[in-house]
Design an enzyme around this catalytic site. Structure first.
Site, PDB file in Angstrom:
ATOM      1  N   GLU A 177       0.837  -1.217   0.000  1.00 45.82           N
ATOM      2  CA  GLU A 177       0.000   0.000   0.000  1.00 45.82           C
ATOM      3  C   GLU A 177       0.869   1.264   0.000  1.00 45.82           C
ATOM      4  OE1 GLU A 177      -2.732  -0.703  -0.857  1.00 45.82           O
ATOM      5  OE2 GLU A 177      -3.332  -2.604   0.057  1.00 45.82           O
TER       6      GLU A 177
HETATM    7  C1  FAD Z   1       2.759  -9.622  -0.152  1.00 41.65           C
HETATM    8  C2  FAD Z   1       2.414  -8.524  -1.094  1.00 41.65           C
HETATM    9  C3  FAD Z   1       1.087  -8.279  -1.375  1.00 41.65           C
HETATM   10  C4  FAD Z   1       0.744  -7.266  -2.264  1.00 41.65           C
HETATM   11  N1  FAD Z   1      -0.565  -7.058  -2.537  1.00 41.65           N
HETATM   12  C5  FAD Z   1      -0.911  -6.165  -3.499  1.00 41.65           C
HETATM   13  C6  FAD Z   1      -2.256  -6.010  -3.897  1.00 41.65           C
HETATM   14  O1  FAD Z   1      -3.154  -6.686  -3.394  1.00 41.65           O
HETATM   15  N2  FAD Z   1      -2.553  -5.121  -4.879  1.00 41.65           N
HETATM   16  C7  FAD Z   1      -1.571  -4.368  -5.472  1.00 41.65           C
HETATM   17  O2  FAD Z   1      -1.880  -3.569  -6.343  1.00 41.65           O
HETATM   18  N3  FAD Z   1      -0.292  -4.482  -5.084  1.00 41.65           N
HETATM   19  C8  FAD Z   1       0.070  -5.365  -4.133  1.00 41.65           C
HETATM   20  N4  FAD Z   1       1.389  -5.487  -3.760  1.00 41.65           N
HETATM   21  C9  FAD Z   1       2.377  -4.625  -4.387  1.00 41.65           C
HETATM   22  C10 FAD Z   1       2.894  -3.554  -3.408  1.00 41.65           C
HETATM   23  O3  FAD Z   1       1.911  -2.583  -3.181  1.00 41.65           O
HETATM   24  C11 FAD Z   1       4.193  -2.955  -3.985  1.00 41.65           C
HETATM   25  O4  FAD Z   1       5.181  -3.968  -3.953  1.00 41.65           O
HETATM   26  C12 FAD Z   1       4.656  -1.748  -3.176  1.00 41.65           C
HETATM   27  O5  FAD Z   1       3.750  -0.659  -3.314  1.00 41.65           O
HETATM   28  C13 FAD Z   1       6.039  -1.275  -3.606  1.00 41.65           C
HETATM   29  O6  FAD Z   1       6.096  -1.065  -4.984  1.00 41.65           O
HETATM   30  P1  FAD Z   1       7.216  -1.794  -5.842  1.00 41.65           P
HETATM   31  O7  FAD Z   1       7.281  -3.235  -5.444  1.00 41.65           O
HETATM   32  O8  FAD Z   1       6.955  -1.466  -7.263  1.00 41.65           O
HETATM   33  O9  FAD Z   1       8.569  -1.147  -5.346  1.00 41.65           O
HETATM   34  P2  FAD Z   1       9.365   0.049  -6.053  1.00 41.65           P
HETATM   35  O10 FAD Z   1       8.401   1.165  -6.357  1.00 41.65           O
HETATM   36  O11 FAD Z   1      10.193  -0.475  -7.155  1.00 41.65           O
HETATM   37  O12 FAD Z   1      10.289   0.507  -4.845  1.00 41.65           O
HETATM   38  C14 FAD Z   1      11.610   0.011  -4.608  1.00 41.65           C
HETATM   39  C15 FAD Z   1      12.298   0.961  -3.617  1.00 41.65           C
HETATM   40  O13 FAD Z   1      12.432   2.241  -4.220  1.00 41.65           O
HETATM   41  C16 FAD Z   1      11.812   3.231  -3.413  1.00 41.65           C
HETATM   42  N5  FAD Z   1      11.153   4.223  -4.264  1.00 41.65           N
HETATM   43  C17 FAD Z   1      10.420   3.995  -5.378  1.00 41.65           C
HETATM   44  N6  FAD Z   1       9.951   5.163  -5.861  1.00 41.65           N
HETATM   45  C18 FAD Z   1      10.398   6.146  -5.039  1.00 41.65           C
HETATM   46  C19 FAD Z   1      10.262   7.557  -5.000  1.00 41.65           C
HETATM   47  N7  FAD Z   1       9.528   8.223  -5.906  1.00 41.65           N
HETATM   48  N8  FAD Z   1      10.849   8.247  -3.997  1.00 41.65           N
HETATM   49  C20 FAD Z   1      11.586   7.604  -3.073  1.00 41.65           C
HETATM   50  N9  FAD Z   1      11.760   6.262  -3.052  1.00 41.65           N
HETATM   51  C21 FAD Z   1      11.169   5.539  -4.023  1.00 41.65           C
HETATM   52  C22 FAD Z   1      10.793   2.489  -2.576  1.00 41.65           C
HETATM   53  O14 FAD Z   1      10.496   3.190  -1.360  1.00 41.65           O
HETATM   54  C23 FAD Z   1      11.508   1.164  -2.328  1.00 41.65           C
HETATM   55  O15 FAD Z   1      12.399   1.299  -1.242  1.00 41.65           O
HETATM   56  C24 FAD Z   1       1.760  -6.491  -2.878  1.00 41.65           C
HETATM   57  C25 FAD Z   1       3.096  -6.738  -2.575  1.00 41.65           C
HETATM   58  C26 FAD Z   1       3.431  -7.746  -1.711  1.00 41.65           C
HETATM   59  C27 FAD Z   1       4.882  -8.005  -1.435  1.00 41.65           C
END
Ligand code: FAD
Length: 365
Positions: free
Chosen positions: A210
């Site tokens: 989230e």
């Molecule tokens: C168990 C699990 C359940 C999930 N369930 C759902 C679900 O039901 N529905 C759904 O839609 N998603 C779901 N997700 C996805 C989840 O919401 C995302 O993994 C999460 O929001 C992080 O996004 P990302 O993985 O793309 O990480 P990234 O955006 O790639 O982030 C990687 C790192 O970079 C940092 N970062 C990225 N952008 C910025 C920025 N602009 N400024 C500063 N730092 C930044 C982040 O803080 C993090 O440390 C789930 C994930 C997991 C692991």
């Protein structure tokens, strides 16, 4: 997006091109399966429009605000479980004689000052996170139900400011609290049968899904602080100053100590708000280098504020249950001296710490 399409007459239609291709192997929350879904790899998947066209982002944010608040509550809940388990263990585990020589035999570890420090850290962090979340939830109710339009608007702005704090702060601290839960158990904490490690593993997702803590912090800096020139943030600081005055009027050692730390914390937050507002446009890299410390500073200072209010309420009701209310007052005092006191360090990181964050080139990492 349905697995099977529905025909016009309501009967079951063709298989949609939406497939579950695997179940994730996760660090924690293993009883909540997470699937990898593939859409449209075999000809095209058919989705269903929810609501009106071009309003999806707006709808998503209603859902996201609720989900973010709920994940913050998950952080508090898993922390509470870890705390209860740690307290039970500390009451039973016998190890080492007391440092003050009060017993010749080994005692249960709950008598050792450092174990008490860990338990007080866990306990106070849970109490503050819960208090901040409940105050935010009450503002959400007021924003929806109050008869006065101005009060509704003010409550809405307050609630919106608090959502990234509840999500980011309650989930970041859940990692610390559940980690301390493992630590209280010593070696048994590392053994899966004990159950302490499960809370630690389960908590680890909370600052990620989230929206990661950085995403909450970006929201807090950009949409919630810079957009209104820091007006809501400064309004909250004014309310905190009111609680400081009430603590000062009360007197008493614990109350005076909390007042002093709260005043320092509020001043640190005011300095951080001024820095963020003044530099967001001219030097965004500097401001966003401190966005997560800014979120934590808000979390810590709002927490101190709520515990200040709680200790005043506990004192007023002390006669009803002295043991319970004295524990509230001691917990607030502990939080002020051990955790709220970190506020000035966070302010320094925000106001003066950007240059080293941004100093290394990509190649230097
Ligand atoms: C168990 C699990 C359940 C999930 N369930 C759902 C679900 O039901 N529905 C759904 O839609 N998603 C779901 N997700 C996805 C989840 O919401 C995302 O993994 C999460 O929001 C992080 O996004 P990302 O993985 O793309 O990480 P990234 O955006 O790639 O982030 C990687 C790192 O970079 C940092 N970062 C990225 N952008 C910025 C920025 N602009 N400024 C500063 N730092 C930044 C982040 O803080 C993090 O440390 C789930 C994930 C997991 C692991």
């Amino acid at each position: 997006m349905p697995k099977f399409l529905v025909n016009e007459d309501g009967s079951l239609g063709a298989r949609n091109d939406a497939h579950c291709v695997s179940i994730e192997h996760k660090l924690g929350i293993k009883a909540s399966p997470t699937a990898v879904l593939q859409f449209g790899d075999h000809g095209g998947a058919i989705g269903t429009l929810v609501g009106e066209e071009n309003r999806g982002l707006e709808y998503m944010f209603i859902m996201m605000n609720s989900a973010r608040f709920s994940v913050g509550m998950q952080g508090i809940a898993v922390s509470e479980r870890a705390y209860q388990q740690a307290v039970n263990f500390a009451r039973e585990r016998v190890q080492s004689r007391p440092v003050d020589g009060s017993a010749r035999e080994a005692v249960t570890i709950i008598h050792h000052p450092d174990v008490k420090r860990m338990l007080m850290t866990m306990r106070s962090l849970i109490e503050v996170a819960r208090a901040v979340a409940y105050v935010a939830a009450a503002a959400c109710d007021t924003a929806h139900q109050h008869a006065d339009d101005a009060v509704r608007k003010q409550s809405e702005a307050f609630y919106e400011f608090m959502v990234p704090v509840v999500k980011g702060w309650s989930t970041e601290l859940s990692i610390d609290v559940t980690s301390l839960g493992v630590q209280v158990h010593g070696g048994m904490g590392f053994i899966e049968e004990t159950g302490a490690a499960q809370h630690y593993r389960d908590a680890r997702i909370l600052p990620i899904y989230e929206g990661t803590t950085a995403i909450q912090a970006n929201d807090l800096v950009g949409r919630k602080t810079v957009r209104d020139g820091g007006a809501v943030a400064r309004g909250i600081c004014a309310q905190i100053a009111g609680t400081e005055a009430a603590l000062g009027q009360h007197g008493g050692a614990a109350f005076t100590a909390v007042q002093a730390q709260l005043a320092k914390g509020r001043a640190a937050l005011e300095a951080a708000v001024a820095f963020v507002v003044a530099n967001a446009k001219s030097d965004p890299n500097a401001v966003f280098a401190g966005s997560v410390p800014y979120l934590k500073l808000c979390g810590i200072v709002f927490s101190g504020w709520q515990l200040g209010r709680a200790m005043l309420a506990a004192d007023a009701k002390r006669g009803e249950d002295p043991s319970f209310h004295d524990a509230k007052i001691s917990t607030a005092h502990f939080f002020a001296e051990h955790i709220l006191s970190q506020a000035s360090g966070l302010r320094d990181a925000i106001v003066a710490g950007a240059a080293p964050v941004n100093a290394l080139s990509e190649a230097q990492f």
